[in-house]
Scaffold this motif. Structure first.
Motif, PDB file in Angstrom:
ATOM      1  N   HIS A  33       0.822  -1.211   0.000  1.00 41.81           N
ATOM      2  CA  HIS A  33       0.000   0.000   0.000  1.00 41.81           C
ATOM      3  C   HIS A  33       0.857   1.263   0.000  1.00 41.81           C
ATOM      4  CE1 HIS A  33      -3.808  -2.059   0.284  1.00 41.81           C
ATOM      5  NE2 HIS A  33      -3.416  -2.737   1.336  1.00 41.81           N
ATOM      6  N   GLN A  34       2.004   1.221   0.674  1.00 40.86           N
ATOM      7  CA  GLN A  34       2.889   2.385   0.692  1.00 40.86           C
ATOM      8  C   GLN A  34       3.469   2.655  -0.691  1.00 40.86           C
ATOM      9  OE1 GLN A  34       3.640   4.588   2.978  1.00 40.86           O
ATOM     10  NE2 GLN A  34       2.803   3.716   4.852  1.00 40.86           N
ATOM     11  N   GLN A  41       0.354   3.737  -3.308  1.00 45.27           N
ATOM     12  CA  GLN A  41      -0.140   5.115  -3.188  1.00 45.27           C
ATOM     13  C   GLN A  41      -1.361   5.362  -4.086  1.00 45.27           C
ATOM     14  OE1 GLN A  41       1.108   7.650  -1.190  1.00 45.27           O
ATOM     15  NE2 GLN A  41       2.568   6.254  -0.264  1.00 45.27           N
ATOM     16  N   GLU A  45      10.432   4.785   4.501  1.00 46.06           N
ATOM     17  CA  GLU A  45      10.317   5.640   3.323  1.00 46.06           C
ATOM     18  C   GLU A  45      11.705   5.943   2.769  1.00 46.06           C
ATOM     19  OE1 GLU A  45       8.219   9.833   1.875  1.00 46.06           O
ATOM     20  OE2 GLU A  45       8.060   9.155   3.949  1.00 46.06           O
ATOM     21  N   HIS A  50       8.061   8.380  -4.302  1.00 46.62           N
ATOM     22  CA  HIS A  50       7.476   7.671  -3.149  1.00 46.62           C
ATOM     23  C   HIS A  50       7.984   6.239  -3.034  1.00 46.62           C
ATOM     24  CE1 HIS A  50       4.769  11.034  -2.553  1.00 46.62           C
ATOM     25  NE2 HIS A  50       4.374  10.933  -3.794  1.00 46.62           N
ATOM     26  N   HIS A  64       9.818   3.130  -1.327  1.00 44.96           N
ATOM     27  CA  HIS A  64       9.954   2.667   0.049  1.00 44.96           C
ATOM     28  C   HIS A  64      10.816   1.414   0.073  1.00 44.96           C
ATOM     29  CE1 HIS A  64       6.486   5.319   0.357  1.00 44.96           C
ATOM     30  NE2 HIS A  64       6.626   5.315   1.658  1.00 44.96           N
TER      31      HIS A  64
END
Length: 456
Positions: free
Chosen positions: A130-131, A134, A168, A295, A297
């Motif tokens: 999910h990270q 996004q 992150e 974004h 990670h």
């Protein structure tokens, strides 16, 4: 000759297993168990018919089994198991916590690691997806993670599995040679060669190169090679952070996911913008962490000892291989349906592709692990009245029970009780299948709490 044939057969089986595992990251043990059980079943049948099974007869049986698996198994799954599974999932959907994705991940993990480890990995891997996603195209996200898993995870030994987390930015497993705390976003130079040796004839050239970095407002240098002592001194004097001996493949990956400006003069140099640079402490080691605007990670996987850590990494990578295989299968189904309905225009096709994974997650159902699918297929194969080859169906049905039987190898009575309850439920459902809204309550007895049943 016999030894050569046996060796060739073993190699062929090994190649099949490896090819299957590479494509699906799943089912390796089941493949071998099913093959062994099927061969035992054929041998038992041959012994009961002593003298009547020639090589030609065995060859004929092999061809029949292949024909059944290619032509009739899909029909059994589509028209028998799928309606039952859909009713089961709708009947139990209010009892299942979490998303279909959580159930898929949990089901894959639970058969490979211990309970405590599975709970941690399920939470961390779901959060990692999910990270990275996004709220973007999930099919593309899964493909991205699957293809670049080696760059998107860091393995740390000496820590409990519960310390696994999502950080992150991209972690580089080496510490800064020169470190200056940056303020906000910074421009970084990606370098694959040395600035030059501190020799009299090249020192002036090197100074010119270094001075050009200040003109370009570079505050971070990421180098795949070790730089000379004079370069380190220059970086300290000019407050430029320097990271040396970074894996070249990792630097290339960094370039591929960033907006890169390539400089016109050698050595190979690229400029990228980083939204942050920092140090992180993991398991007694300090590493560099590069924050990207895309974004990105990093999945940090921890375990107290190396063997358990290798298992954790392997299982985590397998999760995304499994999801990749699932999404590819659905994409192929979507393409097949569109080829049969040519009236769809391009916009409808693109929309269907974009919403594909969302459709899977919202409408899909997940059967609990523990032998449900095998019991279902066993039952429907034995009770298939329209089969063109009942003997092949019987052999396959008998072999399928080896999988749930293996799960309860230390408690045969429990296996028999589960099988009895399951078959009773199926017979009850068969009587009432005309009234789909009145599906009978399924006892199963697999020992899982239905509010948190892992899925497959």
């Amino acid at each position: 000759m016999c030894k050569f044939f046996l060796f060739y057969t073993c190699m062929m089986v090994l190649d099949c297993v490896c090819a299957h595992a590479k494509a699906t990251a799943d089912g390796t043990k089941s493949f071998i168990l099913l093959l062994a059980a099927l061969l035992r079943g054929i041998q038992d049948s041959h012994m009961r018919r002593k003298g009547s099974w020639s090589i030609r007869n065995l060859q004929n049986l092999a061809n029949r089994l292949l024909a059944v698996s290619r032509k009739e198994l899909d029909d059994v799954v589509t028209h028998k198991i799928t309606p039952y599974a859909s009713l089961y999932c709708s009947h139990h959907s209010y009892k299942l916590e979490g998303s279909v994705l959580d159930l898929l991940i949990g089901g894959y993990i639970s058969g490979r690691v211990g309970i405590g480890q599975a709970d941690v990995l399920k939470r961390v891997l779901s959060g990692f997806f999910h990270q990275v996603n996004q709220d973007q195209n999930a099919v593309e996200t899964i493909s991205f993670i699957h293809s670049n898993f080696s760059f998107l995870h860091t393995a740390v030994t000496g820590l409990p599995i519960g310390c696994s987390e999502v950080i992150e930015g991209l972690i580089v497993t080496c510490d800064w040679s020169v470190w200056t705390e940056p303020a906000g976003s910074v421009k970084a130079l990606i370098l694959f060669e040395s600035f030059g040796d501190c020799l009299h004839r090249s020192e002036s050239v090197m100074k010119q190169k270094l001075a050009s970095l200040l003109d370009l407002l570079v505050h971070v240098v990421l180098s795949s090679v070790k730089q000379s002592e004079s370069v380190l001194q220059w970086a300290q004097l000019n407050h430029v952070s320097l990271l040396e001996c970074v894996d070249s493949a990792q630097l290339e990956f960094l370039s591929s996911i960033s907006a890169v400006e390539t400089l016109s003069h050698p050595p190979l140099q690229h400029l990228v913008m980083l939204n942050s640079c920092r140090r992180v402490q993991l398991g007694g080691h300090r590493y560099a962490c590069l924050g990207m605007f895309s974004h990105s990670h990093t999945l940090v996987l921890c375990a107290p000892v190396l063997g358990l850590l290798d298992q954790t990494v392997c299982v985590s990578q397998g999760v995304f291989a499994m999801l990749q295989n699932l999404s590819e299968s659905f994409c192929q189904t979507l393409a097949s349906e569109q080829s049969q309905t040519p009236c769809l225009d391009q916009s409808q096709s693109a929309l269907s592709s974009q919403d594909l994974w969302g459709g899977i997650m919202h409408t899909g159902g997940v059967l609990p692990i523990g032998g449900v699918f095998e019991f279902l297929l066993h039952y429907f194969l034995l009770n298939e009245r329209n089969s063109s080859d009942p003997e092949s169906f019987r052999l396959l049905a008998k072999a399928l029970l080896c999988l749930p039987r293996t799960l309860y190898v230390y408690n045969h009575r429990r296996f028999l009780n589960i099988q009895t309850h399951f078959l009773d439920d199926l017979k009850e459902w068969d009587k009432t299948k005309e009234q789909e809204s009145e599906m009978p309550e399924l006892k199963f007895g697999f020992g899982f709490s239905e509010s948190s049943a892992p899925g497959l």
